[in-house]
Scaffold this motif. Structure first.
Motif, short mmCIF file in Angstrom:
data_model
loop_
_atom_site.label_atom_id
_atom_site.label_comp_id
_atom_site.label_asym_id
_atom_site.label_seq_id
_atom_site.Cartn_x
_atom_site.Cartn_y
_atom_site.Cartn_z
N ALA A 59 59.86 -7.56 -17.48
CA ALA A 59 60.57 -6.14 -17.75
C ALA A 59 61.92 -6.20 -18.08
N MET A 60 62.65 -6.56 -16.87
CA MET A 60 64.00 -7.02 -16.93
C MET A 60 64.20 -8.05 -17.59
N LYS A 61 63.63 -8.94 -17.97
CA LYS A 61 63.81 -10.70 -19.39
C LYS A 61 63.62 -10.11 -20.66
N ASN A 62 63.16 -8.63 -20.67
CA ASN A 62 62.60 -8.21 -22.50
C ASN A 62 63.08 -6.80 -22.48
N PRO A 63 64.14 -5.73 -22.59
CA PRO A 63 64.72 -4.95 -22.26
C PRO A 63 64.00 -4.29 -23.68
N ASN A 64 64.16 -4.74 -24.31
CA ASN A 64 63.90 -4.32 -26.13
C ASN A 64 62.33 -3.92 -26.06
N SER A 65 61.58 -4.44 -24.74
CA SER A 65 59.61 -3.97 -25.15
C SER A 65 59.55 -2.70 -24.76
N ALA A 66 59.22 -2.32 -25.27
CA ALA A 66 58.53 -0.90 -24.70
C ALA A 66 57.61 -0.90 -23.36
N ARG A 67 56.63 -1.24 -23.44
CA ARG A 67 56.22 -1.75 -22.68
C ARG A 67 56.82 -1.95 -21.30
N ALA A 68 57.21 -3.02 -21.30
CA ALA A 68 58.66 -2.94 -20.38
C ALA A 68 59.36 -1.81 -19.75
N ARG A 69 59.88 -1.24 -21.15
CA ARG A 69 60.17 0.12 -19.86
C ARG A 69 59.23 0.77 -19.85
N THR A 70 58.28 1.11 -20.02
CA THR A 70 57.57 1.98 -19.73
C THR A 70 56.98 1.94 -18.68
N TYR A 71 56.40 0.26 -18.60
CA TYR A 71 56.69 0.13 -16.75
C TYR A 71 57.71 0.53 -15.25
N LEU A 72 58.68 0.31 -15.72
CA LEU A 72 59.89 0.25 -14.97
C LEU A 72 59.99 1.91 -15.05
N ILE A 73 59.65 2.65 -16.02
CA ILE A 73 60.14 3.69 -15.72
C ILE A 73 58.78 4.64 -14.97
N GLY A 74 57.48 3.91 -14.80
CA GLY A 74 56.69 4.00 -13.75
C GLY A 74 57.30 4.11 -12.10
N ARG A 75 57.83 2.56 -12.57
CA ARG A 75 58.58 2.11 -10.88
C ARG A 75 59.27 3.19 -10.22
N ASN A 97 63.47 4.25 -30.82
CA ASN A 97 62.63 5.12 -31.67
C ASN A 97 61.58 4.73 -32.80
N GLY A 98 61.15 3.72 -32.62
CA GLY A 98 60.50 2.80 -33.25
C GLY A 98 59.17 2.79 -32.85
N SER A 99 59.05 2.69 -31.17
CA SER A 99 57.74 2.39 -30.62
C SER A 99 56.99 4.03 -30.30
N SER A 100 56.11 4.22 -30.66
CA SER A 100 54.99 5.29 -30.72
C SER A 100 54.79 5.18 -28.91
N LEU A 101 54.99 4.47 -28.22
CA LEU A 101 54.35 3.63 -26.78
C LEU A 101 55.74 4.68 -25.96
N MET A 102 56.98 3.97 -26.66
CA MET A 102 57.74 4.51 -25.40
C MET A 102 57.55 6.37 -25.83
N THR A 103 57.64 6.41 -27.22
CA THR A 103 57.87 8.33 -27.58
C THR A 103 56.54 9.00 -26.71
N MET A 104 55.29 8.44 -26.45
CA MET A 104 54.45 8.98 -25.44
C MET A 104 55.01 8.90 -24.48
N SER A 105 55.19 7.40 -23.62
CA SER A 105 55.71 7.26 -22.43
C SER A 105 57.09 8.85 -21.53
N TRP A 106 57.47 9.20 -22.71
CA TRP A 106 58.88 9.71 -22.70
C TRP A 106 57.82 11.10 -22.12
N LEU A 107 56.92 11.74 -23.51
CA LEU A 107 56.93 13.02 -23.39
C LEU A 107 56.02 13.20 -22.06
#
Length: 270
Positions: A59-75, A97-107
């Motif tokens: 996750a730290m190696k892929n800062p532009n990945s929505a999946r990585a950021r979602t995992y870190l938020i969960g952590r 702002n182009g990632s629907s996964l990030m939008t859903m994770s934020w909500l």
């Protein structure tokens, strides 16, 4: 393997030290190299042996990945670092702002902590209808509905969730996805059932049965309706299941047609 030749220059260098200086220096350098390589190997094996640590690393190696950021938020949430979780989520929804996964994770984060407002749902809708389809975002929607249905403190989000699913069914990429449409029909039914609106729940369960096309899924929906104590509506679902099985509209594998018809008979006799 080609990697074997990576160590050839090191071996030549150690040999050169031994011939041009002292054998003791060559031995010390060789031991130092072995210690360093062993330490690197230990560190890498420790990392790969710890799935959680490995996830954080990637996750730290892929800062532009929505999946990585979602995992870190969960952590952050799991570690009780709520301010950090919200800060990362708020930054990520702007930066990705182009990632629907990030939008859903934020909500989902805001819903889980009862921080979501009607404006937040509108913001999510506005983003999602412009973003590309992501199956993981659909999974996130299902998880959010699970929480809203199960937890009384989140009951205030039932209507906003219904409104969001209606908006996505009318506009954007999600309305073209069979996965989204069948998951949405099912989740609408569950929300209406939790709200006590039985006829609307029944209508959406029937739609979901047709979209899934599986006898096993249909029987689960019947069980949810019956489990909520709405036996007349449950029997109507059961009759629709019978018709679907007999007409071939509901797939019966691997248990077979006779098994499900026997189950329908048994449920109708109760």
């Amino acid at each position: 393997a080609p990697a074997l030749f990576m160590f050839l220059p090191l071996a030549i260098g150690v040999d050169w030290l031994g011939r041009n200086y002292t054998r003791w220096l060559a031995v010390m350098v060789a031991l130092l190299l072995l210690t360093m390589l062993a330490g690197m190997t230990w560190h890498r094996s420790k990392l790969w042996g710890d799935a959680d640590q490995l996830q954080v690393y990637w996750a730290m190696k892929n800062p532009n990945s929505a999946r990585a950021r979602t995992y870190l938020i969960g952590r952050f949430v799991a570690d009780g670092k709520y301010a950090e979780a919200f800060s990362m989520a708020d930054a990520s929804i702007k930066e990705l702002n182009g990632s629907s996964l990030m939008t859903m994770s934020w909500l989902q984060l805001r819903v889980n902590f009862e921080q979501a407002t009607d404006e937040d749902f509108e913001r999510a809708i506005g983003l999602l209808i412009q973003q590309t389809f992501d199956a993981q975002a659909v999974a996130g929607l299902r998880t959010m509905v699970d929480s809203i249905v199960a937890e009384p403190r989140l009951a205030k989000y039932r209507v906003p969730m219904l409104n969001m699913m209606s908006a996505l069914s009318d506009r954007g990429a999600y309305r073209k996805s069979p996965l989204f449409l069948r998951v949405t029909a099912y989740n609408r039914a569950r929300l209406y059932l939790a709200m006590g609106e039985v006829q609307e729940a029944k209508r959406h369960y029937l739609e979901a049965m047709n979209r899934y096309g599986l006898a096993s899924s249909a029987m689960q929906m019947f069980a949810e309706m019956a489990g909520a104590g709405h036996y007349e509506a449950a029997q109507e679902l059961l009759q629709a299941i019978r018709q679907g099985i007999e007409s071939g509209g509901l797939a019966v594998g691997p248990l077979g047609k006779q098994y499900y018809l026997m189950e329908v008979d048994r449920m109708q006799s109760l």
